[in-house]
Design an enzyme around this catalytic site. Structure first.
Site, short mmCIF file in Angstrom:
data_model
loop_
_atom_site.label_atom_id
_atom_site.label_comp_id
_atom_site.label_asym_id
_atom_site.label_seq_id
_atom_site.Cartn_x
_atom_site.Cartn_y
_atom_site.Cartn_z
N SER A 109 71.56 42.16 10.47
CA SER A 109 72.67 42.26 9.52
C SER A 109 74.00 42.24 10.25
O SER A 109 74.09 42.65 11.42
CB SER A 109 72.55 43.59 8.76
OG SER A 109 73.71 43.84 7.99
N HIS A 111 76.01 44.30 9.85
CA HIS A 111 76.35 45.70 10.12
C HIS A 111 75.91 46.17 11.52
O HIS A 111 76.28 47.26 11.93
CB HIS A 111 75.82 46.59 8.99
CG HIS A 111 76.46 46.22 7.68
ND1 HIS A 111 77.78 46.49 7.42
CD2 HIS A 111 75.99 45.52 6.62
CE1 HIS A 111 78.10 45.99 6.22
NE2 HIS A 111 77.03 45.40 5.71
N TYR A 138 72.10 52.49 9.33
CA TYR A 138 71.48 51.22 8.93
C TYR A 138 71.79 50.12 9.95
O TYR A 138 70.89 49.43 10.45
CB TYR A 138 71.97 50.85 7.52
CG TYR A 138 71.71 49.43 7.12
CD1 TYR A 138 70.42 48.97 6.89
CD2 TYR A 138 72.76 48.51 6.98
CE1 TYR A 138 70.18 47.65 6.53
CE2 TYR A 138 72.53 47.20 6.61
CZ TYR A 138 71.23 46.76 6.40
OH TYR A 138 71.00 45.46 6.05
P1 NAI Z 1 66.22 44.98 -0.85
O1 NAI Z 1 66.49 46.43 -0.71
O2 NAI Z 1 66.45 44.35 -2.18
O3 NAI Z 1 64.72 44.66 -0.42
C1 NAI Z 1 64.06 45.34 0.63
C2 NAI Z 1 62.59 45.41 0.27
O4 NAI Z 1 61.91 46.10 1.32
C3 NAI Z 1 62.31 46.18 -1.02
O5 NAI Z 1 61.52 45.41 -1.91
C4 NAI Z 1 61.57 47.42 -0.57
O6 NAI Z 1 60.57 47.87 -1.49
C5 NAI Z 1 60.94 46.95 0.73
N1 NAI Z 1 60.69 48.07 1.63
C6 NAI Z 1 61.53 49.10 1.94
N2 NAI Z 1 60.92 49.97 2.76
C7 NAI Z 1 59.67 49.47 2.97
C8 NAI Z 1 58.57 49.94 3.72
N3 NAI Z 1 58.61 51.10 4.40
N4 NAI Z 1 57.44 49.21 3.73
C9 NAI Z 1 57.37 48.04 3.03
N5 NAI Z 1 58.38 47.55 2.28
C10 NAI Z 1 59.52 48.27 2.26
O7 NAI Z 1 67.07 44.26 0.27
P2 NAI Z 1 67.48 42.73 0.38
O8 NAI Z 1 68.88 42.57 -0.05
O9 NAI Z 1 66.42 41.91 -0.23
O10 NAI Z 1 67.46 42.53 1.96
C11 NAI Z 1 66.29 42.12 2.63
C12 NAI Z 1 66.47 42.33 4.13
O11 NAI Z 1 67.59 41.57 4.58
C13 NAI Z 1 66.74 43.77 4.52
O12 NAI Z 1 66.11 44.03 5.77
C14 NAI Z 1 68.24 43.82 4.68
O13 NAI Z 1 68.62 44.83 5.60
C15 NAI Z 1 68.53 42.43 5.21
N6 NAI Z 1 69.88 41.99 4.87
C16 NAI Z 1 70.15 41.59 3.59
C17 NAI Z 1 71.42 41.15 3.27
C18 NAI Z 1 71.73 40.60 1.91
O14 NAI Z 1 72.82 40.08 1.73
N7 NAI Z 1 70.83 40.68 0.94
C19 NAI Z 1 72.51 41.18 4.26
C20 NAI Z 1 72.10 41.63 5.58
C21 NAI Z 1 70.82 41.99 5.85
C1 15L Z 2 73.72 44.20 4.19
O1 15L Z 2 73.24 44.36 5.31
C2 15L Z 2 73.06 44.67 2.96
O2 15L Z 2 71.65 44.67 3.07
C3 15L Z 2 73.47 43.89 1.74
O3 15L Z 2 73.05 44.59 0.57
C4 15L Z 2 75.00 43.69 1.70
O4 15L Z 2 75.61 44.93 1.55
C5 15L Z 2 75.45 43.02 2.99
O5 15L Z 2 74.98 43.68 4.14
C6 15L Z 2 76.99 42.93 3.12
O6 15L Z 2 77.51 43.22 4.18
O7 15L Z 2 77.64 42.51 2.15
#
Ligand code: NAI
Ligand code: 15L
Length: 269
Positions: A109, A111, A138
């Site tokens: 990320s 972050h 995070y």
């Molecule tokens: P989200 O929170 O919607 O999805 C994360 C998923 O991981 C959820 O379905 C949750 O149930 C699952 N999860 C959480 N803990 C778990 C565990 N212990 N075991 C198995 N599954 C588990 O997040 P999103 O937005 O889909 O992000 C996906 C990944 O991408 C994350 O790692 C996030 O940090 C990273 N990311 C996402 C960004 C974005 O813009 N969506 C930006 C930067 C990073």
């Molecule tokens: C992340 O890492 C988060 O998972 C996502 O939900 C957004 O907050 C994104 O960064 C962001 O920086 O906008």
């Protein structure tokens, strides 16, 4: 190494996982899905926690590569981040090593480098080798994940592309996102490039579209073969009219990580 075909997608029930479940099959991948929550409409998805080492070992058996999205995706208590993101990512890499999986695409990320000042004026774009400056527990876990990936490459020859994702959502919704947005379609293009590029070792890339207001350098992503096609600029007029432009006096606008550097939300997880 032949191009990967069977790919384990962790975090398949989440926002990005749902987008990628829709987009990646077009590239010819057969996805195996995993999440701690049931994945809607996917009865064959594996329901498992990243803490469950036996389940992870079974889940990775026979796949060509892993896209690792699972984990806590916003700020939370250190204990929760430790369990899901730090220990969980270690458990997955161990399972991959034991089962001979050759490549991981790791959802890092922005972050991990969130306290990096955003470029202003003619400042150069932020390179991937800028010092890590996590803005939250995070972000610290993503920094750990990148180090873990480097370690598994150096020690075990397990390749990773760490993607420092900006904001991957259907549309940009804030003035900061005009700089860090990645369209879901560009996200799929980048993941495909990360899965198929040759000899990546451990490569760190930023994950965003080719935004006019981009803050970081996409050259390591482009070197994998990524060719972004989207730009947030068509959304800019409306967003700036509603929210104003970036304000040099607003601390939420001072760093790459935006409001994560000032008032990180604690996810009630
Ligand atoms: P989200 O929170 O919607 O999805 C994360 C998923 O991981 C959820 O379905 C949750 O149930 C699952 N999860 C959480 N803990 C778990 C565990 N212990 N075991 C198995 N599954 C588990 O997040 P999103 O937005 O889909 O992000 C996906 C990944 O991408 C994350 O790692 C996030 O940090 C990273 N990311 C996402 C960004 C974005 O813009 N969506 C930006 C930067 C990073
Ligand atoms: C992340 O890492 C988060 O998972 C996502 O939900 C957004 O907050 C994104 O960064 C962001 O920086 O906008």
């Amino acid at each position: 190494m032949p191009a990967p075909r069977t790919v384990l997608l962790t975090g398949a029930a989440g926002g990005l996982g749902t987008l990628m479940r829709g987009l990646l099959p077009e590239y010819g991948y057969e996805l195996r899905l995993l999440d701690v929550l049931p994945v809607e409409g996917e009865p064959d998805a594996i329901t498992a926690d990243l803490a469950d080492r036996a389940a992870l070992r079974e889940a990775v058996r026979g796949v060509d590569a892993i896209i690792h999205l699972a984990g806590i995706s916003l700020e939370a208590s250190f204990d929760k981040i430790l369990k899901a993101n730090i220990e969980g990512t270690y458990n997955l890499y161990e399972a991959a090593r034991e089962e001979g999986v050759r490549r991981v695409v790791f959802a890092s990320s922005n972050h991990a480098v969130g306290f990096t000042p955003r470029p202003r004026g003619d400042d150069p774009l932020i390179p991937v080798d800028t010092p890590r400056r996590p803005d939250t527990f995070y972000g610290l876990s993503k920094s750990f994940g990148e180090d873990l990936a480097q370690f598994y490459w150096d020690k075990h020859g397990l390749e990773t592309v760490s993607v420092r994702i900006g904001s991957c959502f259907a549309e940009p919704t804030s003035v900061r996102m005009l700089s860090v947005w990645m369209s879901p379609e560009d996200g799929a293009r980048l993941f495909h490039a990360a899965l198929t590029a040759k000899d990546v070792g451990h490569t760190v890339v930023y994950g965003s579209s080719a935004n006019t207001r981009l803050w970081w350098d996409l050259s390591t992503a482009r070197a994998l073969g990524y060719e972004p096609r989207d730009d947030s600029e068509p959304y800019a007029e409306k967003i700036v009219a509603e929210q104003g432009d970036l304000d040099p006096g607003n601390p939420d606008h001072a760093h790459l990580g935006g409001h994560f550097t000032t008032h990180p939300p604690i996810w009630p997880y």
